[in-house]
Design an enzyme around this catalytic site. Structure first.
Site, mmCIF file in Angstrom:
data_model
loop_
_atom_site.group_PDB
_atom_site.id
_atom_site.type_symbol
_atom_site.label_atom_id
_atom_site.label_comp_id
_atom_site.label_asym_id
_atom_site.label_seq_id
_atom_site.Cartn_x
_atom_site.Cartn_y
_atom_site.Cartn_z
ATOM 1 N N GLN A 75 3.689 -5.587 -7.334
ATOM 2 C CA GLN A 75 3.116 -5.208 -6.904
ATOM 3 C C GLN A 75 3.766 -4.266 -5.709
ATOM 4 O OE1 GLN A 75 2.668 -8.877 -4.359
ATOM 5 N NE2 GLN A 75 2.139 -8.626 -2.293
ATOM 6 N N ASN A 80 -0.765 -6.490 -2.172
ATOM 7 C CA ASN A 80 -2.390 -7.089 -2.964
ATOM 8 C C ASN A 80 -2.232 -8.071 -3.552
ATOM 9 O OD1 ASN A 80 -0.996 -5.042 -4.196
ATOM 10 N ND2 ASN A 80 -2.369 -4.179 -4.975
ATOM 11 N N CYS A 81 -0.892 -9.002 -4.132
ATOM 12 C CA CYS A 81 -0.903 -9.985 -5.244
ATOM 13 C C CYS A 81 -1.292 -10.356 -5.820
ATOM 14 C CB CYS A 81 0.513 -10.712 -4.778
ATOM 15 S SG CYS A 81 -0.120 -11.958 -3.380
ATOM 16 N N TRP A 82 -2.676 -11.096 -4.728
ATOM 17 C CA TRP A 82 -4.125 -11.910 -5.993
ATOM 18 C C TRP A 82 -4.537 -10.578 -6.790
ATOM 19 C CZ3 TRP A 82 -8.633 -7.930 -5.537
ATOM 20 C CH2 TRP A 82 -7.982 -7.245 -4.377
ATOM 21 N N ALA A 85 -1.349 -10.282 -9.700
ATOM 22 C CA ALA A 85 -2.548 -11.763 -10.516
ATOM 23 C C ALA A 85 -3.190 -11.507 -11.157
ATOM 24 C CB ALA A 85 -2.198 -12.916 -9.650
#
Length: 104
Positions: A75, A80-82, A85
């Site tokens: 990241q 924008n971790c979603w 992930a």
């Protein structure tokens, strides 16, 4: 594309690709515009963002070289971790990534 895939906002990949190839115009998603609103939930905190296409960054762009690993993804400053992930989950099983990766 996959027969079980459902079009989002009436966007059909094969139709969009054909239209872009016929017109010679690169695709710009009206639902994900190249603006700060598409990147930041609560306003831009990192400064001016310049949107670039892969060929504007390097001559021969590749998303991945010699396979993919969940450890390849990191990241950045966008929060924008979603997305990272989700990509990491796909990367953990190559068969899933190959199924979901679009070839253009």
């Amino acid at each position: 594309m996959f027969s079980s895939a459902k079009a989002f906002e009436g966007q059909h990949y094969s139709t969009l690709k054909r239209q872009c190839l016929q017109s010679g115009v690169l695709f710009e998603d009206p639902c994900f515009t190249a603006t700060d609103d598409s990147l930041f939930y609560q306003g831009n905190r990192i400064g001016h963002v310049v949107w670039k296409r892969p060929r504007e960054v390097c001559e021969d762009p590749h998303l991945f070289v010699d396979g993919i690993s969940a450890h390849d993804l990191h990241q950045g400053q966008l929060g924008n971790c979603w997305f990272v992930a989700a990509c990491s989950s796909l990367a953990s099983r190559e068969s899933l990534w190959q199924k979901d990766q679009l070839q253009i």
